[in-house]
Design an enzyme around this catalytic site. Structure first.
Site, short mmCIF file in Angstrom:
data_model
loop_
_atom_site.label_atom_id
_atom_site.label_comp_id
_atom_site.label_asym_id
_atom_site.label_seq_id
_atom_site.Cartn_x
_atom_site.Cartn_y
_atom_site.Cartn_z
N ALA A 67 0.84 -1.19 0.00
CA ALA A 67 0.00 0.00 0.00
C ALA A 67 0.88 1.24 0.00
CB ALA A 67 -0.92 0.01 1.22
N ASP A 68 0.31 2.33 -0.49
CA ASP A 68 1.00 3.61 -0.46
C ASP A 68 -0.03 4.72 -0.33
OD1 ASP A 68 3.73 4.84 -0.72
OD2 ASP A 68 2.63 6.01 -2.21
N THR A 69 0.30 5.71 0.48
CA THR A 69 -0.60 6.84 0.70
C THR A 69 0.12 8.13 0.33
OG1 THR A 69 -1.75 5.64 2.46
CG2 THR A 69 -2.02 8.03 2.43
#
Length: 193
Positions: A67-69
């Protein structure tokens, strides 16, 4: 059970929240945006890169979640602050304005990468210099995209959001659940039936 290709305690807590068994396998990938890359494309690319890095190095053949934000304002990516001055500049830009938080998730199952993207609009109240200085002194913004964490003291700056709270924290749970379901993997709700 899945492999979480992240060292983030927030992502671990969010997986626990939805009853997904996980094993942490943090990975290290180059998080430099490419020239002309949009914030959404960057988030998707980073989530996939983390998932693939975990898939290729994990000690077991379990599904891998990456995941990446990304915090985006005026088309710019606001990453983790380099220092106090950088954090003050970011918080100053966010003050009294709305920005976008893009949270991408990638799930590699049986050698296929499945992806989803959550987009949330976050509106900050006006921040005073004292607000920003005190927040920096708390230590909270040092490792957070956009120099704030909505799940901590940074919540005091957020007037409202439109979208996914968990996506702003770092793992959009609706989208994650949809990917798990699509791949035939179970979450906590599936274990209730």
């Amino acid at each position: 059970m899945l492999i979480l290709a992240s060292a983030s305690p927030r992502r671990r807590e969010l997986l626990d929240q939805i009853g997904v068994a996980w094993r942490a396998h943090p990975v290290d990938v180059d998080e430099t945006p490419q020239a002309g890359e949009s914030p959404a494309d960057f988030a998707r690319r980073m989530a996939a890169a983390k998932a693939w890095a975990g898939y290729e190095s994990a000690p077991s053949p379990l599904p891998v979640l990456g995941a990446d934000t990304v915090v985006s304002l005026d088309g710019d990516i606001l990453g983790k602050p380099r220092d106090r001055e950088d954090a003050m500049a970011m918080l100053g830009r966010l003050s009294g304005r709305s920005h976008t938080v893009l949270s991408a998730v990638a799930l590699i199952h049986q050698g296929i990468c499945h992806q989803a993207l959550s987009t949330t609009r976050v509106c900050f109240r006006v921040l005073s210099p004292d607000d920003m200085s005190a927040y920096w002194a708390s230590g909270e913004p040092t490792d957070k995209a956009g120099a704030y964490g909505i799940q901590g003291l940074g919540a005091l700056f957020v007037a409202h959001i439109e979208g996914s709270y968990s996506g702003v924290v770092g793992l959009p749970l609706f989208e994650t659940g949809e990917l798990l379901h699509r791949c035939g993997l179970k979450s906590g709700i599936d274990n209730q039936t």
